[in-house]
Scaffold this motif. Structure first.
Motif, PDB file in Angstrom:
ATOM      1  N   GLY A  56      -7.459  -8.042  11.240  1.00 38.64           N
ATOM      2  CA  GLY A  56      -8.035  -8.570   9.789  1.00 38.64           C
ATOM      3  C   GLY A  56      -7.018  -8.257   8.629  1.00 38.64           C
ATOM      4  N   ASP A  57      -6.698  -8.993   7.743  1.00 38.00           N
ATOM      5  CA  ASP A  57      -5.942  -8.899   6.713  1.00 38.00           C
ATOM      6  C   ASP A  57      -6.711  -9.277   5.244  1.00 38.00           C
ATOM      7  OD1 ASP A  57      -3.102  -8.330   7.649  1.00 38.00           O
ATOM      8  OD2 ASP A  57      -3.804 -10.052   8.783  1.00 38.00           O
ATOM      9  N   LEU A  58      -6.430  -8.325   4.244  1.00 40.29           N
ATOM     10  CA  LEU A  58      -7.264  -8.508   3.146  1.00 40.29           C
ATOM     11  C   LEU A  58      -5.939  -8.809   1.964  1.00 40.29           C
ATOM     12  CD1 LEU A  58      -9.901  -8.907   1.549  1.00 40.29           C
ATOM     13  CD2 LEU A  58      -9.751  -6.450   0.958  1.00 40.29           C
ATOM     14  N   GLU A  59      -6.062  -9.652   1.141  1.00 37.79           N
ATOM     15  CA  GLU A  59      -4.781  -9.859   0.370  1.00 37.79           C
ATOM     16  C   GLU A  59      -5.344 -10.088  -1.103  1.00 37.79           C
ATOM     17  OE1 GLU A  59      -1.712 -12.852   1.934  1.00 37.79           O
ATOM     18  OE2 GLU A  59      -3.169 -13.196   3.177  1.00 37.79           O
ATOM     19  N   LEU A  60      -4.774  -9.434  -1.952  1.00 35.50           N
ATOM     20  CA  LEU A  60      -4.883  -9.428  -3.391  1.00 35.50           C
ATOM     21  C   LEU A  60      -3.799  -9.964  -4.389  1.00 35.50           C
ATOM     22  CD1 LEU A  60      -7.050  -9.029  -5.615  1.00 35.50           C
ATOM     23  CD2 LEU A  60      -6.145  -6.744  -5.928  1.00 35.50           C
ATOM     24  N   LEU A  61      -3.851 -11.392  -4.252  1.00 39.12           N
ATOM     25  CA  LEU A  61      -2.527 -11.982  -5.032  1.00 39.12           C
ATOM     26  C   LEU A  61      -2.908 -12.344  -6.317  1.00 39.12           C
ATOM     27  CD1 LEU A  61      -1.993 -14.409  -1.855  1.00 39.12           C
ATOM     28  CD2 LEU A  61      -1.196 -12.016  -2.394  1.00 39.12           C
ATOM     29  N   GLY A  96      -1.589 -11.128  -9.253  1.00 37.12           N
ATOM     30  CA  GLY A  96      -1.167 -10.150 -10.318  1.00 37.12           C
ATOM     31  C   GLY A  96       0.078 -10.444 -10.984  1.00 37.12           C
ATOM     32  N   THR A  97       0.165  -9.849 -12.203  1.00 38.50           N
ATOM     33  CA  THR A  97       1.593 -10.092 -12.811  1.00 38.50           C
ATOM     34  C   THR A  97       2.700  -9.305 -12.262  1.00 38.50           C
ATOM     35  OG1 THR A  97       0.168 -10.391 -14.747  1.00 38.50           O
ATOM     36  CG2 THR A  97       2.626  -9.885 -14.864  1.00 38.50           C
ATOM     37  N   HIS A  98       2.310  -8.009 -11.764  1.00 35.52           N
ATOM     38  CA  HIS A  98       3.283  -7.286 -11.124  1.00 35.52           C
ATOM     39  C   HIS A  98       2.895  -6.741  -9.877  1.00 35.52           C
ATOM     40  CE1 HIS A  98       5.197  -6.931 -15.029  1.00 35.52           C
ATOM     41  NE2 HIS A  98       3.998  -6.913 -15.567  1.00 35.52           N
ATOM     42  N   HIS A  99       1.812  -6.939  -9.277  1.00 39.95           N
ATOM     43  CA  HIS A  99       1.427  -6.128  -7.992  1.00 39.95           C
ATOM     44  C   HIS A  99       0.621  -7.308  -7.190  1.00 39.95           C
ATOM     45  CE1 HIS A  99       1.916  -2.123  -9.257  1.00 39.95           C
ATOM     46  NE2 HIS A  99       1.665  -2.346 -10.334  1.00 39.95           N
ATOM     47  N   GLU A 100       1.040  -7.251  -5.756  1.00 36.98           N
ATOM     48  CA  GLU A 100       0.245  -8.050  -4.671  1.00 36.98           C
ATOM     49  C   GLU A 100       0.015  -7.194  -3.711  1.00 36.98           C
ATOM     50  OE1 GLU A 100       2.573 -11.579  -3.401  1.00 36.98           O
ATOM     51  OE2 GLU A 100       2.588 -12.495  -5.396  1.00 36.98           O
ATOM     52  N   ILE A 101      -1.299  -6.995  -3.336  1.00 39.65           N
ATOM     53  CA  ILE A 101      -1.712  -5.845  -2.641  1.00 39.65           C
ATOM     54  C   ILE A 101      -2.347  -6.244  -1.557  1.00 39.65           C
ATOM     55  CG2 ILE A 101      -3.293  -3.971  -2.158  1.00 39.65           C
ATOM     56  CD1 ILE A 101      -3.308  -3.407  -5.172  1.00 39.65           C
ATOM     57  N   LYS A 102      -1.901  -5.805  -0.034  1.00 41.91           N
ATOM     58  CA  LYS A 102      -2.333  -6.348   1.049  1.00 41.91           C
ATOM     59  C   LYS A 102      -2.770  -5.107   2.120  1.00 41.91           C
ATOM     60  CE  LYS A 102      -0.830  -9.751   4.514  1.00 41.91           C
ATOM     61  NZ  LYS A 102       0.438 -10.488   5.148  1.00 41.91           N
ATOM     62  N   SER A 103      -3.755  -5.565   2.896  1.00 42.55           N
ATOM     63  CA  SER A 103      -4.243  -4.391   3.561  1.00 42.55           C
ATOM     64  C   SER A 103      -4.819  -4.940   4.987  1.00 42.55           C
ATOM     65  CB  SER A 103      -5.114  -3.517   3.302  1.00 42.55           C
ATOM     66  OG  SER A 103      -6.388  -4.023   2.692  1.00 42.55           O
ATOM     67  N   GLY A 104      -5.011  -3.993   6.124  1.00 38.23           N
ATOM     68  CA  GLY A 104      -5.424  -4.846   7.125  1.00 38.23           C
ATOM     69  C   GLY A 104      -5.650  -3.739   8.353  1.00 38.23           C
ATOM     70  N   PHE A 105      -5.945  -4.321   9.366  1.00 37.68           N
ATOM     71  CA  PHE A 105      -6.236  -3.394  10.868  1.00 37.68           C
ATOM     72  C   PHE A 105      -5.970  -4.368  11.867  1.00 37.68           C
ATOM     73  CE2 PHE A 105     -10.207  -5.874  10.443  1.00 37.68           C
ATOM     74  CZ  PHE A 105     -10.561  -6.062  11.827  1.00 37.68           C
ATOM     75  N   TRP A 106      -5.756  -3.505  12.814  1.00 35.17           N
ATOM     76  CA  TRP A 106      -5.394  -4.252  14.303  1.00 35.17           C
ATOM     77  C   TRP A 106      -5.862  -3.379  15.217  1.00 35.17           C
ATOM     78  CZ3 TRP A 106      -0.340  -3.561  17.210  1.00 35.17           C
ATOM     79  CH2 TRP A 106      -0.240  -4.233  18.308  1.00 35.17           C
ATOM     80  N   PHE A 107      -6.570  -3.936  16.167  1.00 37.16           N
ATOM     81  CA  PHE A 107      -7.200  -3.319  17.429  1.00 37.16           C
ATOM     82  C   PHE A 107      -6.771  -4.182  18.785  1.00 37.16           C
ATOM     83  CE2 PHE A 107     -10.771  -3.444  20.633  1.00 37.16           C
ATOM     84  CZ  PHE A 107     -10.713  -2.137  21.125  1.00 37.16           C
ATOM     85  N   SER A 108      -6.510  -3.555  19.692  1.00 38.30           N
ATOM     86  CA  SER A 108      -5.959  -4.476  21.014  1.00 38.30           C
ATOM     87  C   SER A 108      -6.068  -3.431  22.152  1.00 38.30           C
ATOM     88  CB  SER A 108      -4.491  -4.789  20.850  1.00 38.30           C
ATOM     89  OG  SER A 108      -3.665  -3.625  20.842  1.00 38.30           O
ATOM     90  N   ARG A 109      -6.238  -4.551  23.370  1.00 42.54           N
ATOM     91  CA  ARG A 109      -6.515  -3.744  24.537  1.00 42.54           C
ATOM     92  C   ARG A 109      -5.409  -4.457  25.577  1.00 42.54           C
ATOM     93  NH1 ARG A 109     -11.197  -2.598  29.191  1.00 42.54           N
ATOM     94  NH2 ARG A 109      -9.878  -3.224  30.825  1.00 42.54           N
TER      95      ARG A 109
END
Length: 237
Positions: A159-164, A166-179
């Motif tokens: 999953g990814d969460l993007e906050l786009l 912004g004038t000076h910042h674009e923040i992105k976070s996420g997780f990954w689970f695998s087998r």
């Protein structure tokens, strides 16, 4: 998304084709393609004409993708791939023929759900399943000289969460689970060399910021933490 289209190509040893277009009621789009070699008749002709021990070989692969517009803000993507190669050979004296066969291939399927939670906030969730298989066999008639089976598979959720915007910042976070699943077995008539059937898990999270310092400079700070279950490996980048 606007019209139906496609292509087809036929050659001396292979053929391929593709088709793409919109879904009914403007619900999205699709694309599918595939190809296959057909060298068997040519090899068979040369084998009889020149009395040669020529192998048989062919491969095929196909892939497809569907984009579904669930709403004005949400899109679901489904995609898949399948490919296979096969090589078979036979040679030696008529009373003691040697057979050598090798097959290998990949297949995968993945999904992605992307939605605009707000004007500048996007969420993506996806799953993926992939598998590689191979096998080979070396025999003298019915006697196994060497034979093996190999399989490597992965199942993952990310999953990814993007906050786009912004004038000076674009923040992105996420997780990954695998087998991961691993199988390997090799043997002959008298001995088993390997017999492995194992699995492990991998976990990861990340956070990054695309910081526009000025018109000429950007800085991309971020960190990623992951844990690999086999061996209890924990790392931070």
């Amino acid at each position: 998304r606007n019209k139906l289209g496609g292509m087809a190509s036929i050659g001396l040893i292979s053929a391929r084709g593709s088709l793409e277009g919109p879904l009914p009621k403007k619900a999205g789009s699709f694309a599918v393609s595939g190809r296959r070699t057909y060298m068997e008749p040519l090899l068979g002709f040369a084998r009889k004409k020149f009395n040669m021990d020529l192998p048989d070989y062919y491969f095929y692969d196909t892939n497809g993708k569907i984009n579904l517009d669930l709403s004005d803000r949400t899109t679901l993507t489904l995609a898949g791939y399948l490919g296979w190669d096969e090589f078979n050979s036979e040679y030696g004296p008529t009373d003691s023929r040697l057979h050598f066969d090798v097959d290998w291939g990949n297949r995968s399927f993945n999904t992605r759900l992307r939605t605009a939670m707000k004007q500048n906030l996007y969420l993506s969730l996806g799953t993926a399943v992939s598998e590689y298989r191979s096998r080979w066999s070396y025999r003298n008639e019915d006697i196994v000289l060497d034979e093996a089976r190999n399989r490597f598979a992965e199942k993952s959720i990310k999953g990814d969460l993007e906050l786009l915007g912004g004038t000076h910042h674009e923040i992105k976070s996420g997780f990954w689970f695998s087998r991961y699943d691993v199988e390997l077995k090799e043997w002959n008539e008298d001995l088993t060399y390997f017999d492995v059937d194992s699995f492990t898990y991998n976990y990861a999270v990340y956070l990054q910021d695309k910081w526009r310092i000025s018109d000429r400079f950007e800085l991309l700070p971020g960190f990623r933490a992951y844990y690999h279950d086999a061996g209890n490996h924990f790392r931070i980048d």
